[in-house]
Design a protein around this motif. Structure first.
Motif, PDB file in Angstrom:
ATOM      1  N   THR A 130      -4.117  -8.366 -12.023  1.00 47.99           N
ATOM      2  CA  THR A 130      -3.752  -7.058 -11.490  1.00 47.99           C
ATOM      3  C   THR A 130      -3.084  -7.235 -10.128  1.00 47.99           C
ATOM      4  O   THR A 130      -3.234  -8.273  -9.466  1.00 47.99           O
ATOM      5  CB  THR A 130      -4.977  -6.144 -11.317  1.00 47.99           C
ATOM      6  OG1 THR A 130      -5.832  -6.695 -10.298  1.00 47.99           O
ATOM      7  CG2 THR A 130      -5.745  -5.994 -12.622  1.00 47.99           C
ATOM      8  N   TYR A 151      -2.632  -0.426  -8.306  1.00 53.07           N
ATOM      9  CA  TYR A 151      -3.504  -1.578  -8.092  1.00 53.07           C
ATOM     10  C   TYR A 151      -3.910  -2.226  -9.413  1.00 53.07           C
ATOM     11  O   TYR A 151      -4.085  -3.442  -9.492  1.00 53.07           O
ATOM     12  CB  TYR A 151      -4.768  -1.166  -7.329  1.00 53.07           C
ATOM     13  CG  TYR A 151      -4.643  -1.251  -5.830  1.00 53.07           C
ATOM     14  CD1 TYR A 151      -4.229  -2.424  -5.200  1.00 53.07           C
ATOM     15  CD2 TYR A 151      -4.969  -0.161  -5.022  1.00 53.07           C
ATOM     16  CE1 TYR A 151      -4.132  -2.508  -3.825  1.00 53.07           C
ATOM     17  CE2 TYR A 151      -4.877  -0.232  -3.641  1.00 53.07           C
ATOM     18  CZ  TYR A 151      -4.456  -1.411  -3.048  1.00 53.07           C
ATOM     19  OH  TYR A 151      -4.363  -1.491  -1.684  1.00 53.07           O
ATOM     20  N   ASN A 152      -4.094  -1.409 -10.466  1.00 53.68           N
ATOM     21  CA  ASN A 152      -4.542  -1.967 -11.747  1.00 53.68           C
ATOM     22  C   ASN A 152      -3.389  -2.374 -12.661  1.00 53.68           C
ATOM     23  O   ASN A 152      -3.603  -2.763 -13.809  1.00 53.68           O
ATOM     24  CB  ASN A 152      -5.474  -0.992 -12.470  1.00 53.68           C
ATOM     25  CG  ASN A 152      -4.801   0.332 -12.814  1.00 53.68           C
ATOM     26  OD1 ASN A 152      -3.620   0.523 -12.538  1.00 53.68           O
ATOM     27  ND2 ASN A 152      -5.553   1.242 -13.411  1.00 53.68           N
ATOM     28  N   ILE A 179     -10.873  -6.042   1.568  1.00 47.77           N
ATOM     29  CA  ILE A 179     -10.261  -7.350   1.311  1.00 47.77           C
ATOM     30  C   ILE A 179     -10.322  -8.213   2.568  1.00 47.77           C
ATOM     31  O   ILE A 179     -10.697  -9.391   2.520  1.00 47.77           O
ATOM     32  CB  ILE A 179      -8.808  -7.181   0.826  1.00 47.77           C
ATOM     33  CG1 ILE A 179      -8.779  -6.558  -0.577  1.00 47.77           C
ATOM     34  CG2 ILE A 179      -8.082  -8.526   0.813  1.00 47.77           C
ATOM     35  CD1 ILE A 179      -7.388  -6.186  -1.064  1.00 47.77           C
ATOM     36  N   ALA A 224      -3.199  -9.098  -4.314  1.00 50.13           N
ATOM     37  CA  ALA A 224      -3.400  -8.740  -2.907  1.00 50.13           C
ATOM     38  C   ALA A 224      -4.645  -9.423  -2.347  1.00 50.13           C
ATOM     39  O   ALA A 224      -4.641  -9.925  -1.215  1.00 50.13           O
ATOM     40  CB  ALA A 224      -3.513  -7.224  -2.765  1.00 50.13           C
ATOM     41  N   THR A 225      -5.704  -9.453  -3.147  1.00 48.95           N
ATOM     42  CA  THR A 225      -6.946 -10.096  -2.714  1.00 48.95           C
ATOM     43  C   THR A 225      -6.742 -11.587  -2.489  1.00 48.95           C
ATOM     44  O   THR A 225      -7.180 -12.149  -1.474  1.00 48.95           O
ATOM     45  CB  THR A 225      -8.052  -9.860  -3.755  1.00 48.95           C
ATOM     46  OG1 THR A 225      -8.268  -8.450  -3.900  1.00 48.95           O
ATOM     47  CG2 THR A 225      -9.353 -10.526  -3.331  1.00 48.95           C
ATOM     48  N   ILE A 233       2.021   1.866  -3.442  1.00 44.06           N
ATOM     49  CA  ILE A 233       0.913   2.356  -4.264  1.00 44.06           C
ATOM     50  C   ILE A 233       0.645   3.826  -3.958  1.00 44.06           C
ATOM     51  O   ILE A 233       0.446   4.643  -4.869  1.00 44.06           O
ATOM     52  CB  ILE A 233      -0.339   1.488  -4.043  1.00 44.06           C
ATOM     53  CG1 ILE A 233      -0.123   0.105  -4.671  1.00 44.06           C
ATOM     54  CG2 ILE A 233      -1.583   2.154  -4.626  1.00 44.06           C
ATOM     55  CD1 ILE A 233      -1.181  -0.911  -4.334  1.00 44.06           C
ATOM     56  N   ILE A 260       0.833  -1.205   0.000  1.00 45.82           N
ATOM     57  CA  ILE A 260       0.000   0.000   0.000  1.00 45.82           C
ATOM     58  C   ILE A 260       0.867   1.255   0.000  1.00 45.82           C
ATOM     59  O   ILE A 260       0.565   2.237  -0.689  1.00 45.82           O
ATOM     60  CB  ILE A 260      -0.966  -0.021   1.202  1.00 45.82           C
ATOM     61  CG1 ILE A 260      -2.041  -1.093   0.988  1.00 45.82           C
ATOM     62  CG2 ILE A 260      -1.613   1.347   1.416  1.00 45.82           C
ATOM     63  CD1 ILE A 260      -2.893  -1.373   2.206  1.00 45.82           C
ATOM     64  N   ILE A 271      -9.595  -0.093   0.834  1.00 42.96           N
ATOM     65  CA  ILE A 271      -9.421  -1.264  -0.032  1.00 42.96           C
ATOM     66  C   ILE A 271      -8.924  -2.446   0.788  1.00 42.96           C
ATOM     67  O   ILE A 271      -9.436  -3.565   0.675  1.00 42.96           O
ATOM     68  CB  ILE A 271      -8.458  -0.948  -1.191  1.00 42.96           C
ATOM     69  CG1 ILE A 271      -9.109   0.054  -2.151  1.00 42.96           C
ATOM     70  CG2 ILE A 271      -8.076  -2.232  -1.943  1.00 42.96           C
ATOM     71  CD1 ILE A 271      -8.218   0.488  -3.298  1.00 42.96           C
ATOM     72  N   ALA A 272      -7.934  -2.210   1.642  1.00 46.03           N
ATOM     73  CA  ALA A 272      -7.410  -3.285   2.490  1.00 46.03           C
ATOM     74  C   ALA A 272      -8.490  -3.814   3.424  1.00 46.03           C
ATOM     75  O   ALA A 272      -8.624  -5.027   3.616  1.00 46.03           O
ATOM     76  CB  ALA A 272      -6.211  -2.779   3.292  1.00 46.03           C
ATOM     77  N   LYS A 332      -4.008  -5.701  -7.540  1.00 44.42           N
ATOM     78  CA  LYS A 332      -5.114  -5.844  -6.588  1.00 44.42           C
ATOM     79  C   LYS A 332      -5.607  -7.288  -6.541  1.00 44.42           C
ATOM     80  O   LYS A 332      -5.959  -7.797  -5.470  1.00 44.42           O
ATOM     81  CB  LYS A 332      -6.263  -4.906  -6.945  1.00 44.42           C
ATOM     82  CG  LYS A 332      -7.373  -4.916  -5.896  1.00 44.42           C
ATOM     83  CD  LYS A 332      -8.519  -3.994  -6.259  1.00 44.42           C
ATOM     84  CE  LYS A 332      -9.628  -4.091  -5.208  1.00 44.42           C
ATOM     85  NZ  LYS A 332     -10.812  -3.277  -5.569  1.00 44.42           N
ATOM     86  N   ASP A 333      -5.646  -7.964  -7.690  1.00 52.09           N
ATOM     87  CA  ASP A 333      -6.006  -9.388  -7.705  1.00 52.09           C
ATOM     88  C   ASP A 333      -5.065 -10.180  -6.803  1.00 52.09           C
ATOM     89  O   ASP A 333      -5.499 -11.024  -6.009  1.00 52.09           O
ATOM     90  CB  ASP A 333      -5.912  -9.965  -9.122  1.00 52.09           C
ATOM     91  CG  ASP A 333      -6.983  -9.453 -10.062  1.00 52.09           C
ATOM     92  OD1 ASP A 333      -8.053  -9.036  -9.580  1.00 52.09           O
ATOM     93  OD2 ASP A 333      -6.746  -9.476 -11.285  1.00 52.09           O
TER      94      ASP A 333
END
Length: 252
Positions: free
Chosen positions: A96, A68-69, A178, A101-102, A61, A58, A174-175, A98-99
């Motif tokens: 991505t 993230y994208n 998730i 991280a998720t 970012i 993070i 966002i975190a 973000k993918d």
């Protein structure tokens, strides 16, 4: 009739006393400490280390070093064993950040974790952990890095550091989202699954069963940090019983 918080503290103490193993526990409502034991004791972190990786990500970012994208290709050489879905998929999938991280948090995906360690940089994460003042936390190896493990390198944390990283991540929407979509729910929330929101992350190894999370009730939220070392079955039950005790005390 109002409830006495001391009753909850005593119940937690009884549950902890019956566990034949080592624990690091924090139970807090806001700034009010309900129960704590061995806050600074160092444990193998198992997948709790992934929370610290996420916070370091993070920061990169926020500094516009990563996005993230931003897309990353999955290669067969990225795949490692253990938890996760990416090891089962064909290579050259375009994911991505973000993918990743998720997947790292919600499925504890080890392949996604190692890909993020490479993207963020293991030395950067190590420096980040020191700079943030996480005194008992160390990232010394990637997931399923047997060579490093044979050299005595491992990953470590404490209840105190786990509490702090959870609170820091909860400030990032966002975190937090998730964490609320966690798919590994066999520990803290098992006995009240889907009755309230829980933002949490689990970790387990042989004789290690951790869960670190926040329980969201109608009028309050409770932070529940459980690091447990002992027989896996008993340590899972410790998580179950502590989660149930907190839920039953605060539920409407």
């Amino acid at each position: 009739m109002s409830k006495d918080i001391n009753d909850l503290s005593e119940q937690i103490q009884t549950i902890v006393d019956e566990f034949q193993g080592e624990v690091g526990i924090i139970v807090r409502e806001g700034t009010k400490n309900i129960f704590s034991k061995n806050e600074e004791k160092i444990f193998q972190s198992a997948s709790i280390i992934k929370l610290f990786i996420l916070e370091a990500l993070i920061e990169k970012i926020e500094n516009n070093v990563l996005l993230y994208n931003q897309r990353v290709l999955l290669k067969n050489e990225d795949k490692v064993a253990g938890f996760g879905a990416l090891k089962l998929l064909d290579e050259n999938i375009n994911l991505t950040i973000k993918d990743l991280a998720t997947l790292m948090i919600t499925l504890s995906d080890n392949t996604a974790t190692n890909m993020l360690i490479d993207l963020v940089g293991i030395e950067y994460i190590q420096e980040f952990i020191k700079r943030k003042g996480y005194l008992e936390t160390r990232l010394e190896r990637k997931m399923f890095d047997y060579i490093s493990r044979e050299k005595g390198l491992d990953n470590y944390t404490s209840a105190r550091d786990s509490f702090r990283v959870l609170k820091n991540l909860s400030k990032d929407y966002i975190a937090l989202d998730i964490l609320k979509n966690q798919l590994c729910n066999s520990k803290i929330p098992l006995y009240f699954f889907r009755k309230i929101e829980v933002a949490h992350k689990t970790g387990d190894l042989t004789n290690i069963e951790h869960d670190v999370g926040t329980l969201f009730f109608k009028n309050t939220s409770i932070d529940l940090i459980i690091l447990a070392e002992g027989q896996n079955k008993d340590a899972v039950l410790l998580n179950n019983y502590l989660g149930e005790a907190v839920y039953n005390f605060y539920k409407e």
